[in-house]
Design an enzyme around this catalytic site. Sequence first.
Site, PDB file in Angstrom:
ATOM      1  N   LYS A 106       0.867  -1.179   0.000  1.00  0.00           N
ATOM      2  CA  LYS A 106       0.000   0.000   0.000  1.00  0.00           C
ATOM      3  C   LYS A 106       0.903   1.227   0.000  1.00  0.00           C
ATOM      4  O   LYS A 106       1.640   1.480   0.955  1.00  0.00           O
ATOM      5  CB  LYS A 106      -0.914   0.008   1.217  1.00  0.00           C
ATOM      6  CG  LYS A 106      -1.813   1.246   1.262  1.00  0.00           C
ATOM      7  CD  LYS A 106      -2.385   1.463   2.652  1.00  0.00           C
ATOM      8  CE  LYS A 106      -3.002   2.854   2.710  1.00  0.00           C
ATOM      9  NZ  LYS A 106      -3.274   3.278   4.098  1.00  0.00           N
ATOM     10  N   GLY A 167      -7.390   9.695  10.455  1.00  0.00           N
ATOM     11  CA  GLY A 167      -7.533   9.797  11.901  1.00  0.00           C
ATOM     12  C   GLY A 167      -8.565  10.779  12.401  1.00  0.00           C
ATOM     13  O   GLY A 167      -8.706  10.956  13.611  1.00  0.00           O
ATOM     14  N   ALA A 193      -9.209   5.999   4.926  1.00  0.00           N
ATOM     15  CA  ALA A 193      -9.082   7.169   5.809  1.00  0.00           C
ATOM     16  C   ALA A 193     -10.394   7.926   5.947  1.00  0.00           C
ATOM     17  O   ALA A 193     -11.136   8.099   4.979  1.00  0.00           O
ATOM     18  CB  ALA A 193      -7.988   8.132   5.342  1.00  0.00           C
ATOM     19  N   GLY A 194     -10.663   8.381   7.170  1.00  0.00           N
ATOM     20  CA  GLY A 194     -11.812   9.223   7.441  1.00  0.00           C
ATOM     21  C   GLY A 194     -12.984   8.531   8.101  1.00  0.00           C
ATOM     22  O   GLY A 194     -13.842   9.186   8.688  1.00  0.00           O
ATOM     23  N   ASN A 215      -8.345   2.038  10.419  1.00  0.00           N
ATOM     24  CA  ASN A 215      -7.551   1.740  11.601  1.00  0.00           C
ATOM     25  C   ASN A 215      -8.078   2.513  12.807  1.00  0.00           C
ATOM     26  O   ASN A 215      -8.567   1.953  13.778  1.00  0.00           O
ATOM     27  CB  ASN A 215      -6.083   2.033  11.338  1.00  0.00           C
ATOM     28  CG  ASN A 215      -5.171   1.657  12.496  1.00  0.00           C
ATOM     29  OD1 ASN A 215      -3.987   1.942  12.475  1.00  0.00           O
ATOM     30  ND2 ASN A 215      -5.674   1.003  13.523  1.00  0.00           N
ATOM     31  N   SER A 216      -8.025   3.846  12.722  1.00  0.00           N
ATOM     32  CA  SER A 216      -8.386   4.682  13.872  1.00  0.00           C
ATOM     33  C   SER A 216      -9.812   4.438  14.352  1.00  0.00           C
ATOM     34  O   SER A 216     -10.074   4.458  15.561  1.00  0.00           O
ATOM     35  CB  SER A 216      -8.217   6.163  13.522  1.00  0.00           C
ATOM     36  OG  SER A 216      -6.882   6.462  13.195  1.00  0.00           O
TER      37      SER A 216
END
Length: 264
Positions: A106, A167, A193-194, A215-216
């Site tokens: 990635k 994040g 993301a987001g 992830n976050s």
Amino acid sequence: MPPVPNDKPFTLAGRTYQSRLLVGTGKYKDLEETRAAIEASGAEIVTVAVRRTNIGQNPGEPNLLDVISPERYTILPNTAGCFTAEDAVRTCRLARELLDGHKLVKLEVLADQKTLFPNVIETLKAAEVLIKDGFDVMVYTSDDPIIARQLAEMGCIAVMPLAGLIGTGLGICNPYNLRIILEEATVPVLVDAGVGTASDATIAMELGCEAVLMNSAIAHAQNPVLMAEAMKYAIEAGRLAYLAGRMPKKLYASASSPLDGLIR
């Protein structure tokens, strides 16, 4: 998710996956929580920041691969923390060495520490080098449809536009650009993301994304393991809703029952 008759498989670099949820390994309190959350998510692809996580480059330190086995999961090395094409290429080559010739990576090249927006110029440079070097490149990029098209045309195997800043948990900030990217897509499109909660993941899948990476949203939840399970079902629900086709939106009401034959 059980196979659905009119669905197409989720395939990357010649391998088909049942789960359309990809998860990261950062920000957990310890390796045991990491292991438990990933298991609860049902994910088959786990992304690892090579510059921040020990996968063998630091002998004597805890090794993530001791709890996230490459025999069970597809390990997706990423270039988080890289701000130049050169650093990203170097990191991917290190990952290939550590993972015995592993080609799937990635790519992310960031513009600055404050926003973590992708630097698309450096990303394009790095992608060109990595593809020529034999890597299968999944690429984190902006939600600019033109850049997404260029990355696909040059040979990236998947395009991963951000839904919001890394994040932030802001959710799908620009669904309209994502729709354009999806309409033009010649390779799998994954939101990266987001995402902040399960409904965000569902929306991404309802738009037609092949999968979602996060992830976050899991690691920063009050109960990461429970949120991981929620995300598993959110992804499945969103995919099923996309395949089912939502009803059209209308300005005025429409009765569920016909008016003919009313009891008077």
